[in-house]
Design an enzyme around this catalytic site. Structure first.
Site, PDB file in Angstrom:
ATOM      1  N   LYS A  68      45.588  73.275  61.592  1.00  0.00           N
ATOM      2  CA  LYS A  68      45.427  73.440  62.997  1.00  0.00           C
ATOM      3  C   LYS A  68      44.027  73.324  63.257  1.00  0.00           C
ATOM      4  O   LYS A  68      43.163  74.074  62.684  1.00  0.00           O
ATOM      5  CB  LYS A  68      45.994  75.151  63.349  1.00  0.00           C
ATOM      6  CG  LYS A  68      45.853  75.095  64.914  1.00  0.00           C
ATOM      7  CD  LYS A  68      46.350  76.432  65.326  1.00  0.00           C
ATOM      8  CE  LYS A  68      46.458  76.569  66.776  1.00  0.00           C
ATOM      9  NZ  LYS A  68      45.377  75.782  67.382  1.00  0.00           N
ATOM     10  N   PHE A 114      49.253  63.799  64.839  1.00  0.00           N
ATOM     11  CA  PHE A 114      50.129  64.619  63.982  1.00  0.00           C
ATOM     12  C   PHE A 114      51.531  64.256  64.361  1.00  0.00           C
ATOM     13  O   PHE A 114      52.564  64.684  63.785  1.00  0.00           O
ATOM     14  CB  PHE A 114      49.834  66.108  64.047  1.00  0.00           C
ATOM     15  CG  PHE A 114      49.751  66.576  65.472  1.00  0.00           C
ATOM     16  CD1 PHE A 114      50.797  66.563  66.302  1.00  0.00           C
ATOM     17  CD2 PHE A 114      48.601  67.115  65.734  1.00  0.00           C
ATOM     18  CE1 PHE A 114      50.440  67.422  67.441  1.00  0.00           C
ATOM     19  CE2 PHE A 114      48.413  67.606  66.911  1.00  0.00           C
ATOM     20  CZ  PHE A 114      49.408  67.662  67.870  1.00  0.00           C
ATOM     21  N   ARG A 148      43.429  68.722  72.492  1.00  0.00           N
ATOM     22  CA  ARG A 148      44.542  68.148  72.411  1.00  0.00           C
ATOM     23  C   ARG A 148      44.577  66.833  73.133  1.00  0.00           C
ATOM     24  O   ARG A 148      44.277  66.692  74.345  1.00  0.00           O
ATOM     25  CB  ARG A 148      45.935  68.897  72.959  1.00  0.00           C
ATOM     26  CG  ARG A 148      47.125  68.416  72.872  1.00  0.00           C
ATOM     27  CD  ARG A 148      47.696  68.609  71.419  1.00  0.00           C
ATOM     28  NE  ARG A 148      49.022  68.281  71.235  1.00  0.00           N
ATOM     29  CZ  ARG A 148      50.191  69.179  71.475  1.00  0.00           C
ATOM     30  NH1 ARG A 148      49.714  70.614  71.780  1.00  0.00           N
ATOM     31  NH2 ARG A 148      51.421  68.923  71.350  1.00  0.00           N
ATOM     32  N   ARG A 204      45.934  67.757  77.166  1.00  0.00           N
ATOM     33  CA  ARG A 204      47.122  69.081  77.321  1.00  0.00           C
ATOM     34  C   ARG A 204      47.441  69.117  78.533  1.00  0.00           C
ATOM     35  O   ARG A 204      48.586  69.109  78.925  1.00  0.00           O
ATOM     36  CB  ARG A 204      46.550  70.108  76.532  1.00  0.00           C
ATOM     37  CG  ARG A 204      47.832  71.362  76.529  1.00  0.00           C
ATOM     38  CD  ARG A 204      47.266  72.401  75.822  1.00  0.00           C
ATOM     39  NE  ARG A 204      48.117  73.422  76.062  1.00  0.00           N
ATOM     40  CZ  ARG A 204      48.278  74.692  75.147  1.00  0.00           C
ATOM     41  NH1 ARG A 204      47.811  74.498  73.957  1.00  0.00           N
ATOM     42  NH2 ARG A 204      49.065  75.638  75.443  1.00  0.00           N
ATOM     43  N   GLU A 255      50.583  71.936  58.578  1.00  0.00           N
ATOM     44  CA  GLU A 255      49.459  71.069  58.760  1.00  0.00           C
ATOM     45  C   GLU A 255      48.344  71.685  59.235  1.00  0.00           C
ATOM     46  O   GLU A 255      48.456  73.060  59.765  1.00  0.00           O
ATOM     47  CB  GLU A 255      49.760  70.111  59.944  1.00  0.00           C
ATOM     48  CG  GLU A 255      51.201  69.110  60.065  1.00  0.00           C
ATOM     49  CD  GLU A 255      51.589  68.514  61.154  1.00  0.00           C
ATOM     50  OE1 GLU A 255      52.467  67.583  61.190  1.00  0.00           O
ATOM     51  OE2 GLU A 255      50.875  69.046  62.387  1.00  0.00           O
ATOM     52  N   GLU A 290      44.630  65.517  67.888  1.00  0.00           N
ATOM     53  CA  GLU A 290      43.479  66.200  68.459  1.00  0.00           C
ATOM     54  C   GLU A 290      42.205  65.271  68.228  1.00  0.00           C
ATOM     55  O   GLU A 290      42.098  64.582  67.408  1.00  0.00           O
ATOM     56  CB  GLU A 290      43.319  67.567  67.537  1.00  0.00           C
ATOM     57  CG  GLU A 290      44.396  68.607  67.682  1.00  0.00           C
ATOM     58  CD  GLU A 290      44.256  69.782  68.447  1.00  0.00           C
ATOM     59  OE1 GLU A 290      42.871  69.916  68.666  1.00  0.00           O
ATOM     60  OE2 GLU A 290      45.084  70.484  68.865  1.00  0.00           O
ATOM     61  N   ARG A 309      57.790  77.853  74.226  1.00  0.00           N
ATOM     62  CA  ARG A 309      57.321  77.813  72.938  1.00  0.00           C
ATOM     63  C   ARG A 309      58.478  78.112  71.814  1.00  0.00           C
ATOM     64  O   ARG A 309      58.828  79.456  71.693  1.00  0.00           O
ATOM     65  CB  ARG A 309      56.155  78.874  72.574  1.00  0.00           C
ATOM     66  CG  ARG A 309      54.986  78.338  73.532  1.00  0.00           C
ATOM     67  CD  ARG A 309      53.980  79.397  73.336  1.00  0.00           C
ATOM     68  NE  ARG A 309      52.924  79.128  74.296  1.00  0.00           N
ATOM     69  CZ  ARG A 309      51.620  78.475  73.827  1.00  0.00           C
ATOM     70  NH1 ARG A 309      51.713  77.942  72.768  1.00  0.00           N
ATOM     71  NH2 ARG A 309      50.720  78.110  74.814  1.00  0.00           N
TER      72      ARG A 309
END
Length: 512
Positions: A210, A299, A215, A230, A208, A259, A371
């Protein structure tokens, strides 16, 4: 328990390189605290105290009162004092916050001051904050770490999750679930240097664009729409066009991840600070909406019409997203395992002015916290060799060390800006060893100083990585580095070999 015990545990965790050892140190401290005090400790250790929005920044912590000779502050007492700080508003609030803060810090020992200042300005460097503290809570409460991480995703508050874990165990943690209207912690992406490296870890993968925006997590429940950032802040009133886009969807309830960004007339993203300033402003939102309209692209879909989708594979969530949203509200995506196709998609994103791509595992559920390998971001890293012209004294754990570097490019006679042109500051990327080294080297080159800053001869060249350039009236060239961080000092280069302002302007003209 005295705050001093917590401060010692935090320092020990910071100095311990092994993650498991960090977790064990903090867990032992939480067990000593017990279920009544431990949640307050977790709020400090995780950085949640900073998110109380108590209006305390680095400037307020430059001139600290002398530390107390002996510890007297309790953990709960400290939390109560920070809550009082957070409640101060209205005329004279800044002066009153400063008075209360200095009264608190005046009772703190040097070790306690390190803990408090680090927690309040986000420089508590004990390693991974939420993730390590979450694992410590799990160990202290003897519950699965996965249950703690999942509860943190749904509840958002490390303090509340710690209280549940320590008093109710795993059943209390598993009672947390997605609630439309309450933001969940967002899933984050790991990094890879290029798409080939990312495809070695995920293939086939969904790629996708970025986007270089803000966010947003959008919750809709009937006619009610809420928009969160976020960091879980509610910005609904500031972004009426995002609310309108969500309200137009043929859904009864939904939780969407995406976003918001400001676009130029040609469809290219405007500089990040334009989007950031727009979403941060509390001025007339209708006027700002007309002057700087935001576009929202989604997304992920986490909830749809009463059904939670977080645990479904990414591919199924994206199918649901495609069924619910028109293409104009979805981030462009392609699925491939071919490196050439992936590179072409990346070039297309960059060519349209976006940051890069996010490579996603179609089989991965939506999971906040560490992450992990489910999402991997790929964006070009830009570097410049710049000269250090000054540095500011650090606070918290960096007190007594020169930390925040002033970075400058070489000027030229034609631009009339002088020999050295400042482009920004950074304290990111500095290890303890590098901080100590640069403090010695910079003090050896000192030419002048103020209360907070040491000015030095422009001799040390440092390689700086940055994500882009943005317009800035604060700096003489009208440009500033975005997300600058130190890679290394270039002892093989002298100041005459540093990059020039002309070269930086060329990068800006190319859309960097």
């Amino acid at each position: 328990m005295l705050l001093h015990r917590l401060a010692l545990a935090s320092r020990a965790a910071a100095e311990e390189p092994a993650r498991n050892a960090k977790t064990a140190l903090l867990a032992a401290c939480l067990r000593e605290l017990g279920p009544e005090e431990a949640p307050a400790a977790v709020a400090l250790l995780s950085g949640e105290s900073r998110r109380q929005r108590i209006g305390v920044g680095p400037a307020a912590l430059r001139d600290l009162p002398p530390p107390a000779d002996r510890p007297s502050l309790g953990v709960r007492e400290t939390e109560d004092a920070l809550a009082v700080l957070a409640a101060v508003h209205g005329a004279g609030a800044q002066a009153e916050r400063r008075r209360l803060l200095h009264a608190l810090l005046g009772r703190a020992t040097a070790e306690e001051q390190r803990l408090l200042t680090g927690a309040l300005v986000g420089e508590l460097r004990q390693g991974a904050l939420d993730a390590v503290v979450g694992d410590a809570v799990a160990k202290a409460a003897d519950v699965p770490a996965a249950d703690v991480r999942r509860a943190l995703m749904f509840r958002g508050s490390a303090r509340a999750v710690a209280e549940a874990a320590l008093t109710g165990g795993a059943p209390a943690l598993r009672a947390f679930g997605l609630e439309v209207g309450r933001p969940v912690r967002p899933m984050l992406a790991a990094s890879a240097p290029d798409v080939a490296a990312a495809l070695e870890r995920i293939s086939p993968a969904a790629l996708e664009w970025k986007l270089d925006g803000i966010r947003v997590q959008v919750h809709r429940d009937g006619d009610d729409v809420a928009v969160f950032t976020r960091s879980l802040d509610d910005i609904t009133a500031r972004v009426p066009e995002v609310v309108e886009a969500a309200a137009s969807l043929p859904l009864r309830s939904a939780v969407l991840d995406g976003e918001a960004l400001a676009l130029a007339p040609d469809g290219r993203p405007r500089p990040f600070q334009v989007t950031s300033a727009r979403t941060a402003s509390r001025q007339d939102p209708e006027r700002l909406c007309a002057e700087v309209p935001l576009h929202v692209l989604f997304f992920d879909l986490l909830h749809r019409d009463g059904e939670d989708l977080l645990d479904l594979p990414g591919g199924r969530r994206w199918d649901a997203l495609g069924q619910a949203l028109p293409s104009g509200l979805r981030v462009p995506r392609t699925v491939t395992g071919d490196p050439d196709e992936a590179h072409a998609f990346l070039r297309g994103a960059l060519g349209r002015g976006h940051e890069g791509v996010v490579v996603k595992d179609p089989d991965a559920p939506y999971a906040a916290g560490r992450r992990g390998a489910g999402w991997i971001k790929v964006k070009p890293r830009h570097t410049l060799d710049l000269v250090v012209t000054a540095a500011e004294w650090g606070s918290g754990r960096r007190r007594g060390l020169l930390s925040n570097l002033h970075l400058a490019a070489r000027g030229g006679e034609a631009d009339g800006l002088g020999p050295w042109v400042m482009l920004g500051k950074t304290f990111k990327g500095l290890t303890d060893d590098l901080l100590a080294w640069q403090t010695r080297e910079l003090l050896a080159r000192e030419v002048d100083r103020s209360a907070s800053t040491v000015h030095v001869r422009p001799e040390l060249v440092v390689e700086i990585a940055f994500d882009g350039l943005q317009r800035s009236p604060r700096y003489p060239a009208g440009l500033a580095l975005r997300f600058a961080r130190v890679l290394r000092y270039r002892d093989d280069k002298g100041p005459a070999e540093a990059d020039t302002v002309a070269a930086v302007r060329e990068l800006a003209a190319e859309g960097l």
